[in-house]
Design a protein around this motif. Structure first.
Motif, PDB file in Angstrom:
ATOM      1  N   CYS A  33      27.815  11.982 -20.698  1.00  0.00           N
ATOM      2  CA  CYS A  33      29.076  11.571 -21.296  1.00  0.00           C
ATOM      3  C   CYS A  33      30.054  12.736 -21.291  1.00  0.00           C
ATOM      4  O   CYS A  33      29.726  13.826 -21.758  1.00  0.00           O
ATOM      5  CB  CYS A  33      28.848  11.071 -22.720  1.00  0.00           C
ATOM      6  N   ASP A  35      32.723  12.843 -23.075  1.00  0.00           N
ATOM      7  CA  ASP A  35      33.300  13.006 -24.404  1.00  0.00           C
ATOM      8  C   ASP A  35      32.348  13.694 -25.383  1.00  0.00           C
ATOM      9  O   ASP A  35      32.716  14.670 -26.032  1.00  0.00           O
ATOM     10  CB  ASP A  35      33.733  11.647 -24.984  1.00  0.00           C
ATOM     11  N   CYS A  50      28.379   7.349 -28.160  1.00  0.00           N
ATOM     12  CA  CYS A  50      29.747   7.296 -28.682  1.00  0.00           C
ATOM     13  C   CYS A  50      30.573   6.148 -28.097  1.00  0.00           C
ATOM     14  O   CYS A  50      31.734   5.993 -28.440  1.00  0.00           O
ATOM     15  CB  CYS A  50      30.459   8.622 -28.461  1.00  0.00           C
ATOM     16  N   SER A  52      31.788   5.823 -25.157  1.00  0.00           N
ATOM     17  CA  SER A  52      32.779   6.246 -24.178  1.00  0.00           C
ATOM     18  C   SER A  52      32.453   5.670 -22.807  1.00  0.00           C
ATOM     19  O   SER A  52      31.287   5.394 -22.490  1.00  0.00           O
ATOM     20  CB  SER A  52      32.790   7.774 -24.087  1.00  0.00           C
ATOM     21  N   LYS A  54      33.514   7.485 -20.190  1.00  0.00           N
ATOM     22  CA  LYS A  54      33.649   8.696 -19.371  1.00  0.00           C
ATOM     23  C   LYS A  54      32.263   9.267 -19.076  1.00  0.00           C
ATOM     24  O   LYS A  54      31.909  10.355 -19.535  1.00  0.00           O
ATOM     25  CB  LYS A  54      34.510   9.725 -20.083  1.00  0.00           C
TER      26      LYS A  54
END
Length: 137
Positions: A33, A35, A50, A52, A54
């Motif tokens: 990740c 983030d 989380c 995310s 990304k």
């Protein structure tokens, strides 16, 4: 005539491609990740930590420890010689990333819980199968 692979090969998709191909350069690819830094395996396009999106493959050290294993004496895969060790390896970067794999380059009776291992790669066509062996000094 091309020899048949000794293993059942996976179907590759956009998410898993790096995991199965970066071994050509001797690199083990695990999604991470962007983030929160959490490693994600099996590879998916989102972070379960989380949420995310990304997430992208990143090369890791290729080092880990045997979490659990079994020694197979039955030829479940016709061209895979027995006995062989099927293990879950937790990577050093994040122990809850568990990679199902074979332990190679040692006798099955020498494999132990917690044994330090490192990734090696077995070519099979365009794929590079991640396997683990005892850490070489």
């Amino acid at each position: 005539m091309t020899a048949e692979p000794s293993r059942i090969l996976p179907v590759i998709d956009r998410d898993s491609e790096a995991y199965w191909t970066w071994g050509r350069e001797g690199r083990l690819a695990i999604h991470r990740c962007g983030d929160c830094g959490y490693y994600v395996h099996p590879p998916v396009p989102f972070c379960p930590q989380c949420e995310s999106r990304k997430v992208a493959p990143e090369a890791v050290s290729g080092r880990g420890r045997v979490v659990t294993f079994t020694v197979n004496h039955k030829a479940w895969v016709p061209r895979l010689p027995v006995p062989y060790v099927l293990a879950l390896v937790g990577i050093d970067e994040q122990n809850d990333v568990r990679i199902p794999c074979n332990i190679v380059d040692c006798a099955p009776e020498d494999v132990t819980f917690g044994m330090a291992v490192e990734a090696v790669f077995e070519p099979s066509g365009d794929l590079w199968i991640p396997l683990f062996r005892p850490v070489q000094s």
